[in-house]
Design an enzyme around this catalytic site. Sequence first.
Site, PDB file in Angstrom:
ATOM      1  N   ASP A 188      -7.461   1.091   7.741  1.00  0.00           N
ATOM      2  CA  ASP A 188      -6.104   1.645   7.589  1.00  0.00           C
ATOM      3  C   ASP A 188      -6.035   3.014   8.248  1.00  0.00           C
ATOM      4  O   ASP A 188      -5.476   3.946   7.692  1.00  0.00           O
ATOM      5  CB  ASP A 188      -5.735   1.714   6.098  1.00  0.00           C
ATOM      6  N   GLU A 242       0.836  -1.205   0.000  1.00  0.00           N
ATOM      7  CA  GLU A 242       0.000   0.000   0.000  1.00  0.00           C
ATOM      8  C   GLU A 242       0.866   1.249   0.000  1.00  0.00           C
ATOM      9  O   GLU A 242       0.529   2.240  -0.625  1.00  0.00           O
ATOM     10  CB  GLU A 242      -0.899   0.001   1.247  1.00  0.00           C
TER      11      GLU A 242
HETATM   12 ZN    ZN Z   1      -1.573   2.478   5.876  1.00  0.00          ZN
END
Ligand code: ZN
Length: 488
Positions: free
Chosen positions: A374, A346
């Site tokens: 997240d 990511e």
């Molecule tokens: Zn992250």
Amino acid sequence: MHRSAAPSVPRSAISLVAAGLLGALGCAAAPARPQQPAPAMPAAASAPDTPLQAQYRAVADRIIAAALPDSAAWVKLARITDTYGNRLAGSEALERALDDILRTMQQEGLENAHAEPVMVPHWVRGEESAELVEPRRQALPMLGLGGSVGTPRGGITAEVLVVSTFDELTRRAAEARGKIVLFDEVWQGYGRTVQYRGGAAVAAARVGAVAALIRSVTPFPLRTPHTGAMYYDSAVARIPGAALTVEDAMMLHRMQDRGQHVVVHLEMAAQMLPDSPSRNVMGEIRGSEHPEEVVVIGGHTDSWDVGQGAMDDMGGVVVSWEAVRLLQRLGLRPRRTLRVVGWVNEENGTRGGQGYRDAHRDQLPNHVLAIETDGGVFRPTGFGFTGTDSAMALVRQIGGLLRRLGADSITRGGGGTDIGPITQVGVPSMGLNDDGTRYFWYHHTNADTPDKLDPREMAQCVAAMAVMAYVVADMPERLPWGTGTGAR
Ligand SMILES: [Zn+2]
């Protein structure tokens, strides 16, 4: 930043990611938001349950009751991040952590636990340092920005031009040639201020600078540098980019304002190596009636190469994973398949999210919902949702089942960088929202360690994720597909 339909809740950086605005910068999680009560939602405590809520109230309460006393998520987070440390794409530590996650999922009896290969960028930091040379000598704590080139051997010694904004640099472009440009930009929320981390090197190179420095992207200075992704533009020279601490950026700015001559020596051995093999890891509870229909939840397994990548984002992986484990332990097998995924890369490439989209392209019309976590797994406040109005109405009813957790605020616009590629295709998408007050104090620093996270708050996140994922995976009416007005 403030296009949200919910007036008192800032539109999160996650929703900007879902809108494709921040994806290139990596790891744009929920921004710090003021501690205030969640806005009142239609399903108030006194309102009678809707038929959907009545159907799932008892099981939701059972899931929550089982989740709250359970510290398994924090224990797992600490074990993995203590054992393997930080996990940048291309690193051996990441691959060893992925081996462990996959082996553990298999040992736990998750169904169809497997890995799917993706190639990831492989950037290495190397030795690096910065030193103030004039008006006095002092080491400057720094972190090179992810993806930066190194300096020439022996480093760069140059006068510093401090500016506050891109606009100021444009006005002072004639002064920048041959200098190191330092952007002493004031924090205005992650989504705005991170543009300096991403674009500093390009803006500085365009006016002839030899390196770019930024003030670390954080609202709360602890004299720690914060790293993160930056980008280049093929039209201008690739110059090194690095972050100084907030305190030192402000000091250099004060020195310049007094008319002092500020000189810095910068040395960086960063380099980009060839792409490296890695994987997304996943496991499932197979659906009892519609196994081909999938609710996918997860976070990202990679991190920056500092600290332990605990809140960003092994915490998100583990909370999603333990939500599935909790349902497994309670013997709750939903009608549709529930899949937990640890996406990779990511932070500096989103190759995991892209690879997942490509590997499952034919099945995406049967992806009923994607949920990403997240944003730090602090006290959950609810979810941001990107989908159609009719889907939103259903999701808000499910949110009402989370009221006792204080996690019943369902806001418009939500998702995450890893699920962004499938959001773009039309998969309804959601991001867990939490009290992000402290998130950016530690984000992308050596202080992102598991002690910052609270086992009880993580258990609350597990409860919220488990209830939302279970009800969507099990409810008789399939969540309408498409991203409606909330996407793009
Ligand atoms: Zn992250």
